[in-house]
Design an enzyme around this catalytic site. Structure first.
Site, PDB file in Angstrom:
ATOM      1  N   SER B 141       7.578  -1.076  -6.815  1.00  0.00           N
ATOM      2  CA  SER B 141       6.825  -1.844  -6.076  1.00  0.00           C
ATOM      3  C   SER B 141       6.859  -1.749  -4.503  1.00  0.00           C
ATOM      4  CB  SER B 141       6.609  -3.321  -6.409  1.00  0.00           C
ATOM      5  OG  SER B 141       5.874  -3.994  -5.485  1.00  0.00           O
ATOM      6  N   ASN B 142       5.731  -1.645  -3.688  1.00  0.00           N
ATOM      7  CA  ASN B 142       5.766  -1.565  -2.220  1.00  0.00           C
ATOM      8  C   ASN B 142       6.761  -2.891  -1.666  1.00  0.00           C
ATOM      9  OD1 ASN B 142       3.810  -4.076  -1.013  1.00  0.00           O
ATOM     10  ND2 ASN B 142       2.977  -3.118  -2.979  1.00  0.00           N
ATOM     11  N   HIS B 143       6.847  -3.889  -2.760  1.00  0.00           N
ATOM     12  CA  HIS B 143       7.692  -5.115  -2.404  1.00  0.00           C
ATOM     13  C   HIS B 143       9.048  -4.710  -2.045  1.00  0.00           C
ATOM     14  CE1 HIS B 143       4.473  -7.889  -1.645  1.00  0.00           C
ATOM     15  NE2 HIS B 143       3.976  -7.199  -2.961  1.00  0.00           N
ATOM     16  N   TYR B 167      11.430 -10.484  -6.791  1.00  0.00           N
ATOM     17  CA  TYR B 167      10.688  -9.234  -7.547  1.00  0.00           C
ATOM     18  C   TYR B 167      10.939  -8.050  -6.732  1.00  0.00           C
ATOM     19  CZ  TYR B 167       6.285  -7.057  -8.502  1.00  0.00           C
ATOM     20  OH  TYR B 167       5.477  -5.748  -8.835  1.00  0.00           O
ATOM     21  N   SER B 196      -1.539  -1.606  -3.937  1.00  0.00           N
ATOM     22  CA  SER B 196      -2.550  -2.842  -4.249  1.00  0.00           C
ATOM     23  C   SER B 196      -3.173  -2.107  -5.371  1.00  0.00           C
ATOM     24  CB  SER B 196      -3.301  -3.280  -3.170  1.00  0.00           C
ATOM     25  OG  SER B 196      -2.359  -3.856  -2.164  1.00  0.00           O
TER      26      SER B 196
END
Lengths: 273, 273
Positions: B141-143, B167, B196
């Site tokens: 994830s970009n997170h 996360y 997204s």
């Protein structure tokens, strides 16, 4: 409790910061207690393995759930590092945590790493936030980037990680979790990728990777005293043959290593003599 | 079992690779099943949440512990992603795993992340090795780098990670564990830092961060087909306003995005029209 200082550690100076050491019975913990006792009040946190000399105080702490003073201005406490509540109580009231508790084997199986190193790292950071302890110094490892060394490549702290086992992965995890706690939760976290922590180099490789006890102690106290709120640094002595970049440790933390594996070069690399 | 293809997915071509999708009931899993069914035989792996249309087959798989064919040449299976034995059996015999199963919330609490994302990532890689599955495509994830975006900074896959929650930390962990399995255990692992994932951008930010369904499907199959054995890539469409570097996805994986959030710019950023 009064009395003479413990034989193995000095008395703390008056007014010194109180620093918790998890994994105090381990190889690095035992040495750091000896090296840092004259600079800080220490709270030595034990779990299953307890030195005989503090066994009584540790038993008392285990029974009461509270830290117990020992001579020299220091304290002992107990916690299972995978238990958040125990860790939170054990570190409450300290000024910083030197988080050394972990399965130390590079080849440790997944289940052991999961409990002691992954969950045990969460408890240290989360416990610090809950107890209001502002800073954690995390014992990371050169094994977060072990495959660079296997490929004969130099490494610095900003390169992509290349862990060489579950142990190394757990150290990458601890660094990433620490960065989240630093940027998102207000905790200061300094990660030290510890090299070969030994009284002296034991083989030719360790001429490059050695971290002397006193240089580790210096990195620990500089990581406690720095105003920097997050960083990852290689922790090795000023070895002439080093291939892990300690420039940022010197520039950011002010680290000035006192030792150099080259002192022992003739012993392990006669050709260099 | 014979019959017409399921309404929601096409029939697989003859001789196609068999690809397992964990988290098949999730938002990305449901879409990937639809998009990849005409390219691969799919084994859709469910746990608690099961679409009505395959409920009977899933119940049969749960009872027997074996994959169950569904129309179109595809299969269903069941596994709790935190259970290594279940995952190993569920993926046995497949050619690759698209590992989507995870707690998807950026604000998920530690305990949920620990079970589904940390342990659930270990089971995917370790299960693959034990079952002889050669490749895992991991939904990162970009997170993993969320604090760059919060600071208004562009990011690429080789920069130090800056996760913005448990996360995001779990995604960093999955990337590091994947790299260890790739370099140390012979498993091929491609990590996609998904942006997204939406049918279309929903706000001005997503003009930059959007990943269309078909672009995600392309990234997935290119990650399955590439000879590359490890890599971390940002997964977003070819958005004009992107600040995550997809150069390596294009150059290494051959990714040619079909969509660009700019198509919707007038809707969310009237000044640009």
């Amino acid at each position: 409790m009064t009395g003479t200082p413990l034989p193995f550690i000095d008395a703390a100076p008056p007014g010194a910061k109180l620093v918790a050491i998890t994994g105090a019975a381990g190889e690095i913990g035992t040495s750091m207690a000896a090296h840092l006792a004259s600079r800080y009040r220490l709270r030595l946190i034990y779990n299953r393995s307890v030195p005989e000399i503090v066994a009584g105080a540790v038993a008392e702490s285990r029974a009461t759930g509270l830290p117990v003073p020992i001579p020299g201005g220091h304290e002992v406490a107990t916690a299972d590092v995978s238990d958040l509540d125990q860790v939170t109580e054990a570190i409450r009231g300290t000024d910083a945590i030197l988080h050394l508790a972990a399965v130390p084997s590079v080849r440790a199986p997944w289940e052991a790493v999961l409990s002691a190193n992954l969950i045990g790292c969460y408890t240290a950071y989360e416990g610090a936030v809950r107890a209001g302890v502002p800073r954690v110094v995390f014992a990371s490892s050169n094994h977060a980037s072990g495959f660079y060394e296997r490929d004969g490549l130099p490494t610095g702290p900003d390169l992509p990680v290349r862990p060489d086992g579950y142990y190394g992965v757990s150290k990458v995890f601890g660094e990433a979790l620490g960065r989240y706690y630093a940027e998102g939760r207000g905790l200061a976290v300094i990660c030290l990728r510890i090299g070969s922590f030994q009284p002296r180099p034991r083989d030719k490789r360790q001429l490059s990777t050695w971290l002397s006890h006193r240089d580790m102690a210096q990195l620990a106290w500089r990581s406690i005293e720095t105003p920097v709120t997050f960083g990852i640094f290689y922790g090795i002595s000023g070895n002439t043959r080093r291939y892990w970049d300690i420039t940022s440790a010197c520039e950011v933390l002010g680290y000035v290593p006192e030792d150099d594996g080259e002192t022992f070069a003739a012993e392990f690399d006669p050709a260099s003599a």
